[in-house]
Design a protein around this motif. Sequence first.
Motif, PDB file in Angstrom:
ATOM      1  N   SER A 150      24.892  43.493 -31.207  1.00  0.00           N
ATOM      2  CA  SER A 150      25.328  42.203 -31.765  1.00  0.00           C
ATOM      3  C   SER A 150      26.848  42.108 -31.710  1.00  0.00           C
ATOM      4  N   THR A 385      20.291  38.405 -31.374  1.00  0.00           N
ATOM      5  CA  THR A 385      19.143  38.355 -32.291  1.00  0.00           C
ATOM      6  C   THR A 385      19.053  36.990 -32.997  1.00  0.00           C
ATOM      7  N   GLU A 387      19.184  36.478 -36.101  1.00  0.00           N
ATOM      8  CA  GLU A 387      20.216  36.401 -37.159  1.00  0.00           C
ATOM      9  C   GLU A 387      21.552  35.953 -36.554  1.00  0.00           C
TER      10      GLU A 387
HETATM   11  C1  FAD Z   1      14.016  42.523 -24.208  1.00  0.00           C
HETATM   12  C2  FAD Z   1      15.464  42.818 -24.314  1.00  0.00           C
HETATM   13  C3  FAD Z   1      16.238  42.715 -23.193  1.00  0.00           C
HETATM   14  C4  FAD Z   1      17.594  43.016 -23.259  1.00  0.00           C
HETATM   15  N1  FAD Z   1      18.304  42.938 -22.114  1.00  0.00           N
HETATM   16  C5  FAD Z   1      19.608  43.246 -22.142  1.00  0.00           C
HETATM   17  C6  FAD Z   1      20.353  43.241 -20.935  1.00  0.00           C
HETATM   18  O1  FAD Z   1      19.834  42.957 -19.856  1.00  0.00           O
HETATM   19  N2  FAD Z   1      21.656  43.569 -20.987  1.00  0.00           N
HETATM   20  C7  FAD Z   1      22.274  43.893 -22.156  1.00  0.00           C
HETATM   21  O2  FAD Z   1      23.472  44.155 -22.129  1.00  0.00           O
HETATM   22  N3  FAD Z   1      21.581  43.929 -23.324  1.00  0.00           N
HETATM   23  C8  FAD Z   1      20.260  43.622 -23.337  1.00  0.00           C
HETATM   24  N4  FAD Z   1      19.539  43.669 -24.503  1.00  0.00           N
HETATM   25  C9  FAD Z   1      20.187  44.117 -25.721  1.00  0.00           C
HETATM   26  C10 FAD Z   1      20.393  43.031 -26.755  1.00  0.00           C
HETATM   27  O3  FAD Z   1      21.409  42.146 -26.360  1.00  0.00           O
HETATM   28  C11 FAD Z   1      20.708  43.728 -28.070  1.00  0.00           C
HETATM   29  O4  FAD Z   1      19.591  44.495 -28.427  1.00  0.00           O
HETATM   30  C12 FAD Z   1      21.020  42.728 -29.161  1.00  0.00           C
HETATM   31  O5  FAD Z   1      22.233  42.090 -28.928  1.00  0.00           O
HETATM   32  C13 FAD Z   1      21.046  43.405 -30.553  1.00  0.00           C
HETATM   33  O6  FAD Z   1      21.877  44.517 -30.543  1.00  0.00           O
HETATM   34  P1  FAD Z   1      21.367  45.910 -31.171  1.00  0.00           P
HETATM   35  O7  FAD Z   1      20.038  46.215 -30.559  1.00  0.00           O
HETATM   36  O8  FAD Z   1      22.454  46.895 -30.992  1.00  0.00           O
HETATM   37  O9  FAD Z   1      21.123  45.624 -32.697  1.00  0.00           O
HETATM   38  P2  FAD Z   1      22.238  45.554 -33.836  1.00  0.00           P
HETATM   39  O10 FAD Z   1      23.378  44.743 -33.392  1.00  0.00           O
HETATM   40  O11 FAD Z   1      22.523  46.942 -34.305  1.00  0.00           O
HETATM   41  O12 FAD Z   1      21.472  44.770 -34.970  1.00  0.00           O
HETATM   42  C14 FAD Z   1      20.547  45.389 -35.872  1.00  0.00           C
HETATM   43  C15 FAD Z   1      20.081  44.340 -36.869  1.00  0.00           C
HETATM   44  O13 FAD Z   1      21.196  43.852 -37.653  1.00  0.00           O
HETATM   45  C16 FAD Z   1      21.298  42.446 -37.554  1.00  0.00           C
HETATM   46  N5  FAD Z   1      22.715  42.064 -37.500  1.00  0.00           N
HETATM   47  C17 FAD Z   1      23.694  42.636 -36.754  1.00  0.00           C
HETATM   48  N6  FAD Z   1      24.855  41.982 -36.941  1.00  0.00           N
HETATM   49  C18 FAD Z   1      24.620  40.975 -37.822  1.00  0.00           C
HETATM   50  C19 FAD Z   1      25.417  39.959 -38.413  1.00  0.00           C
HETATM   51  N7  FAD Z   1      26.714  39.853 -38.115  1.00  0.00           N
HETATM   52  N8  FAD Z   1      24.810  39.085 -39.265  1.00  0.00           N
HETATM   53  C20 FAD Z   1      23.494  39.195 -39.559  1.00  0.00           C
HETATM   54  N9  FAD Z   1      22.676  40.158 -39.038  1.00  0.00           N
HETATM   55  C21 FAD Z   1      23.232  41.023 -38.185  1.00  0.00           C
HETATM   56  C22 FAD Z   1      20.615  42.090 -36.258  1.00  0.00           C
HETATM   57  O14 FAD Z   1      20.138  40.747 -36.268  1.00  0.00           O
HETATM   58  C23 FAD Z   1      19.479  43.105 -36.199  1.00  0.00           C
HETATM   59  O15 FAD Z   1      18.397  42.640 -36.974  1.00  0.00           O
HETATM   60  C24 FAD Z   1      18.188  43.387 -24.476  1.00  0.00           C
HETATM   61  C25 FAD Z   1      17.396  43.489 -25.620  1.00  0.00           C
HETATM   62  C26 FAD Z   1      16.052  43.216 -25.538  1.00  0.00           C
HETATM   63  C27 FAD Z   1      15.208  43.319 -26.772  1.00  0.00           C
END
Ligand code: FAD
Length: 421
Positions: A150, A385, A387
């Motif tokens: 995120s 996400t 959120e």
């Molecule tokens: C099917 C799929 C395909 C993807 N493809 C790609 C791709 O091709 N290239 C790429 O680079 N990435 C890709 N991603 C990654 C995706 O962009 C990230 O998983 C996403 O941005 C969330 O980051 P994270 O998994 O690190 O979760 P985190 O950022 O760690 O978030 C964990 C939780 O905390 C919440 N959260 C975090 N920050 C906040 C905030 N400021 N306010 C409220 N809630 C918050 C989030 O909503 C989530 O519920 C993919 C993900 C999926 C599921």
Amino acid sequence: MTSVSRIAGVAAAPEPGRFRERVRAWLAEYARKVEAKEQRRGRRFDREAEMEALARARVLQASLFDAGLAGLTWSREYGGQGLPSEYLRIFAEEARGYELGTNFFNIAFGMVGPTIAQLGSEDQKSTYLPRMLRGQDTWCQLFSEPGAGSDVASLQTRAVRDGDEWVIDGQKVWTSGAHRADFGALLARTDPDAPKHQGLTMFILDMRINGVTVKPLRQITGEAQFNEVFFDGARIPIDSVIGEVNGGWNAAVTMLMNERVAIGAAGGGNDVTAGSFSNVLALAERMGTTKDPVVRQRLARVYTLARVLGFVRQRTQDAVKAGRTPGPEGSIAKLLSAEVLQAAADAGTSIAGVSAQAWASDDPEGDAWARGAMSPFIITIGGGTNEIQRNIIGERVLGLPKEPQVDRDMPFRELKVGTQR
Ligand SMILES: Cc1cc2nc3c(=O)[nH]c(=O)nc-3n(C[C@H](O)[C@H](O)[C@H](O)COP(=O)(O)OP(=O)(O)OC[C@H]3O[C@@H](n4cnc5c(N)ncnc54)[C@H](O)[C@@H]3O)c2cc1C
């Protein structure tokens, strides 16, 4: 048959009815119609089947290009047709139910292509855009890292200038399609002394060079559609930068906006939400539960959300048509797409009852609802996400105060993020 004028600078749009006929004729000749039953079942890819499907998709895309039906709204200068978005809608209506394999090119068409078109050099545009449209290259997006999702501006993959090259070291994760991508759009840190948003640069990276290792990640459905990508001294030429050195945040925001529009608002061949309602309705009919008031309520919820999404999509497409860069409305469409898919999966699982949990091994449709229940998570996370979309809508649509960002002006090197502890 009307063809789009190829005289430079003259964008003679074909008459819509004739264009529709042309699309229909091409589909009848080259594309395979997928039966409703097969559509309901969906498809589970093993690696071999996936590569075969990609090879077929490349051939079809090349044929679409030759027929003047690829890149309908893209500039004619770079292989597109320069048509208004109305023609995209016509194409999508006709192509519904056909297997075109355009999903293999989604990242190229929906995200990287528009970003290169907006920010790339003349050389990058004329090299990469026509190749995308001909189906020659597939792309992936290399943004997320184990410590930066995120908050992607906290990423730690480094790009260091060495003579005429950039040297890349670090790791990405969740990279969709990296195992089959020819190129990637890479976001890397080029100035760790600048604040986190200011020291990033976006690059074009050939995925087949030395120093790039792709490792698949297994999903809950059993498939492996995304990956970890490791960079170990990978060397890319200096002219690989998209936009400005240290201007990568602007490029990333442009790409993410395009991604949200592509996921949430584009509709077309990837119109999962239109299929969602008809699939759940067909399931209720098969189970004989369409008179059950609870089932009817669930169906009505899926239908209502899908209709609202349709209107939001229309508004976004109109904005794009009027020449506006996709803005926060892309977040509304993306969030709503996730809600529709989740409502449809919930409805389907409850209507299917125990058969969503256990099925006969010889029933080819048996696991469709179990997979359907597991898949919507994809869209609630990928591309930002739910959120994060709500934060964007709160701040940029509703005008609510921004979240406090205490680290915004500090040098990246001093932040406690990722492995910097
Ligand atoms: C099917 C799929 C395909 C993807 N493809 C790609 C791709 O091709 N290239 C790429 O680079 N990435 C890709 N991603 C990654 C995706 O962009 C990230 O998983 C996403 O941005 C969330 O980051 P994270 O998994 O690190 O979760 P985190 O950022 O760690 O978030 C964990 C939780 O905390 C919440 N959260 C975090 N920050 C906040 C905030 N400021 N306010 C409220 N809630 C918050 C989030 O909503 C989530 O519920 C993919 C993900 C999926 C599921």
